[in-house]
Design a protein around this motif. Structure first.
Motif, PDB file in Angstrom:
ATOM      1  N   PHE A   1      14.049   5.328  -0.773  1.00  0.00           N
ATOM      2  CA  PHE A   1      12.918   4.856  -1.564  1.00  0.00           C
ATOM      3  C   PHE A   1      12.975   5.444  -2.968  1.00  0.00           C
ATOM      4  O   PHE A   1      12.833   4.728  -3.967  1.00  0.00           O
ATOM      5  CB  PHE A   1      11.610   5.251  -0.872  1.00  0.00           C
ATOM      6  CG  PHE A   1      10.380   5.030  -1.710  1.00  0.00           C
ATOM      7  CD1 PHE A   1       9.909   3.744  -1.958  1.00  0.00           C
ATOM      8  CD2 PHE A   1       9.688   6.103  -2.248  1.00  0.00           C
ATOM      9  CE1 PHE A   1       8.774   3.536  -2.734  1.00  0.00           C
ATOM     10  CE2 PHE A   1       8.555   5.910  -3.020  1.00  0.00           C
ATOM     11  CZ  PHE A   1       8.098   4.615  -3.265  1.00  0.00           C
TER      12      PHE A   1
ATOM     13  N   VAL B   1      13.455   3.692  -6.774  1.00  0.00           N
ATOM     14  CA  VAL B   1      12.539   3.972  -7.884  1.00  0.00           C
ATOM     15  C   VAL B   1      13.303   4.573  -9.057  1.00  0.00           C
ATOM     16  O   VAL B   1      13.046   4.234 -10.222  1.00  0.00           O
ATOM     17  CB  VAL B   1      11.418   4.917  -7.421  1.00  0.00           C
ATOM     18  CG1 VAL B   1      10.549   5.347  -8.600  1.00  0.00           C
ATOM     19  CG2 VAL B   1      10.553   4.243  -6.356  1.00  0.00           C
TER      20      VAL B   1
ATOM     21  N   GLU C   1       0.009   7.746  -0.275  1.00  0.00           N
ATOM     22  CA  GLU C   1       0.623   6.428  -0.405  1.00  0.00           C
ATOM     23  C   GLU C   1       1.829   6.528  -1.328  1.00  0.00           C
ATOM     24  O   GLU C   1       1.799   7.219  -2.346  1.00  0.00           O
ATOM     25  CB  GLU C   1      -0.381   5.423  -0.972  1.00  0.00           C
ATOM     26  CG  GLU C   1       0.153   3.991  -0.978  1.00  0.00           C
ATOM     27  CD  GLU C   1      -0.922   2.972  -1.315  1.00  0.00           C
ATOM     28  OE1 GLU C   1      -0.807   1.815  -0.870  1.00  0.00           O
ATOM     29  OE2 GLU C   1      -1.886   3.341  -2.014  1.00  0.00           O
ATOM     30  N   ASN C   2       2.918   5.828  -0.950  1.00  0.00           N
ATOM     31  CA  ASN C   2       4.158   5.838  -1.733  1.00  0.00           C
ATOM     32  C   ASN C   2       4.675   7.254  -1.987  1.00  0.00           C
ATOM     33  O   ASN C   2       5.162   7.574  -3.063  1.00  0.00           O
ATOM     34  CB  ASN C   2       3.964   5.105  -3.068  1.00  0.00           C
ATOM     35  CG  ASN C   2       3.860   3.606  -2.881  1.00  0.00           C
ATOM     36  OD1 ASN C   2       4.528   3.020  -2.030  1.00  0.00           O
ATOM     37  ND2 ASN C   2       2.993   2.979  -3.660  1.00  0.00           N
TER      38      ASN C   2
ATOM     39  N   SER D   1       4.461   3.114   3.630  1.00  0.00           N
ATOM     40  CA  SER D   1       5.016   3.039   2.282  1.00  0.00           C
ATOM     41  C   SER D   1       5.814   4.301   2.002  1.00  0.00           C
ATOM     42  O   SER D   1       5.601   5.343   2.620  1.00  0.00           O
ATOM     43  CB  SER D   1       3.893   2.890   1.238  1.00  0.00           C
ATOM     44  OG  SER D   1       3.074   4.052   1.212  1.00  0.00           O
ATOM     45  N   GLY D   2       6.755   4.185   1.060  1.00  0.00           N
ATOM     46  CA  GLY D   2       7.501   5.359   0.615  1.00  0.00           C
ATOM     47  C   GLY D   2       8.380   5.980   1.675  1.00  0.00           C
ATOM     48  O   GLY D   2       8.844   5.338   2.627  1.00  0.00           O
TER      49      GLY D   2
ATOM     50  N   HIS E   1       7.257  10.070  -2.028  1.00  0.00           N
ATOM     51  CA  HIS E   1       8.697   9.898  -2.217  1.00  0.00           C
ATOM     52  C   HIS E   1       9.512  10.287  -0.997  1.00  0.00           C
ATOM     53  O   HIS E   1      10.512   9.658  -0.683  1.00  0.00           O
ATOM     54  CB  HIS E   1       9.179  10.654  -3.462  1.00  0.00           C
ATOM     55  CG  HIS E   1       8.502  11.964  -3.689  1.00  0.00           C
ATOM     56  ND1 HIS E   1       8.834  13.094  -3.003  1.00  0.00           N
ATOM     57  CD2 HIS E   1       7.491  12.299  -4.530  1.00  0.00           C
ATOM     58  CE1 HIS E   1       8.075  14.097  -3.432  1.00  0.00           C
ATOM     59  NE2 HIS E   1       7.257  13.651  -4.340  1.00  0.00           N
TER      60      HIS E   1
END
Length: 421
Positions: free
Chosen positions: A168, A172, A320-321, A343-344, A323
């Motif tokens: 992830f 990014v 959330e998200n 997520s993430g 890393h």
């Protein structure tokens, strides 16, 4: 043997700090000489390996300000790290010179390290692009951050090797630093499982603990939901509180009386957000009328955290998200099912309906998973066992140590080859 220096801004308590400490332990176990250089180190607010003599820790530049007029935290952090980099490059005693420098979080130190007279190889570990933290800020904040963001991208590209903590984060990284040709390698963080095994064995042997409550406000027959994360708003602790309130509406009164949510978060009095957010969570707890069901703990020690993981029934992970997130691995290693957001990094560690649940960022989804684990003990125990096996198979400390050792030795060998070309 390779002489390795970890250059880190603040050796406090957090996921980034746990990663560098575990990386240092891995390299030390492989026979390398490892030390730390940092801007700040409080022996009462750190992981024990940096305070008990396991590693030499040198502090430089702590006299420099952390903020100016309550602002400019990023600018001050860059200045402090530059100071440490200049010290490591030009003023470090000759007997302390190193072959490889591992730095993370702040990349502005990289070009300074490349100028060092002994030219160590530089490895940069990217937890997450720092500039994304200001992506939603106002105009003035974006103008202030613009030169810092430019520096981040161009200085990361000067490292001899770049690592990221998940697939992830790799995506990014590539979306954020589009001008860089650098393609980082993924090195998943791991757990120093030997320490966890020792702590678990100690807890099992000390049967007296089975007769003691885990906390004065947590009765012995409680069903414990554990939420471990720093007291920062982005960690989304409020989701756990709202979901617990929903759970109270779903369960019979007698069952809900057993439920306890323990939030154990890193807390630094020097950090305004930690202080403010802790107070906000206390207020939210009162607003939701959950005072009898919620315990807020500040900066538990490693031993206290292990005790919480040992006695908890499941782990909640609310950011959330995120890393990567090392906490879900800790929970799974202690055979606890994990309820996390879909997520993430957690999507790479938690297997939905196998080692836990990946939920939407809403109390109905999150609270539903909490309800299912409370009601179905067989499922909870099965998920815990599968989580433990997954950590052993996919995120073992041995595999992490072997891969990091290989990277460091290859990095040094490449540097030697260039010297003779």
């Amino acid at each position: 043997m390779v002489r390795v220096l970890f250059l880190h801004p603040d050796l406090g308590i957090g996921g980034a700090e746990r990663l560098v400490v575990d990386a240092a332990l891995a390299l030390k176990e492989r026979g390398h000489e490892v030390s730390f250089l940092t801007n700040h180190h409080d022996s009462t607010h750190c992981f024990k390996e940096t305070a008990d003599g396991t590693f030499p820790v040198q502090i430089v530049g702590d006299w420099l300000p952390r903020q100016l007029f309550g602002r400019f935290y990023a600018f001050c952090a860059y200045v402090r790290m530059l100071y440490a980099a200049f010290y490591a490059s030009f003023f470090m005693p000759r007997r302390q010179l190193v072959d490889v420098v591992v730095c993370d979080l702040i990349s502005v130190c990289v070009p300074v390290l490349r100028l060092a007279r002994h030219r160590p190889r530089v490895l940069f570990y990217c937890h997450f692009p720092d500039q994304l933290l200001s992506a939603q800020a106002g105009l003035l904040k974006r103008l202030y951050r613009a030169p810092i963001n430019w520096l981040e991208e161009h200085t990361i590209g000067q490292a001899d090797k770049v690592l990221v903590n998940s697939k992830f984060t790799l995506r990014v990284f590539q979306d954020t630093f589009r001008r860089l040709s650098t393609v980082p390698d993924v090195l998943y963080p791991s757990l120093h499982t030997q320490y966890f095994d020792q702590m678990e064995h100690k807890l099992e042997q000390r049967s007296v603990l089975l007769e003691e409550p885990i906390h004065a406000r947590v009765p012995r027959n409680s069903f414990i939901y554990l939420d471990i994360n720093r007291y920062e708003r982005k960690k989304n602790h409020a989701l756990a509180l709202h979901s617990l309130r929903l759970l109270g509406n779903m369960l019979p009164t007698l069952d809900f009386k057993r439920c306890r949510l323990i939030i154990a978060g890193g807390y630094d009095t020097r950090c305004t957000e930690n202080v403010e957010h802790f107070a906000e969570l206390e207020q939210l707890t009162a607003k939701l009328e959950l005072q009898d069901h919620v315990v807020l703990l500040r900066s538990p020690t490693d031993e206290e955290k292990c005790r919480l993981l040992y006695f908890a029934h499941c782990l909640l992970y609310t950011p959330e998200n995120e890393h990567f997130g090392i906490v879900p691995l800790e929970g799974m290693y202690f055979c606890k099912p994990v309820v996390a957001l879909n997520s993430g990094g957690p999507t790479e560690t938690v297997v939905h309906t196998s080692t836990g649940f990946l939920c939407e960022n809403q109390e109905k989804s999150f609270g539903g998973a909490m309800y299912q684990l409370f009601r179905d003990e067989a499922l909870r125990l099965k998920m815990g066992e599968q989580g433990h096996k997954r950590v052993q198979q996919k995120f073992s400390f041995e595999a992490f140590a072997d891969r990091l050792n290989q990277i460091v030795e290859e990095l040094l060998a490449e540097g030697s080859d260039k010297k003779f070309q």
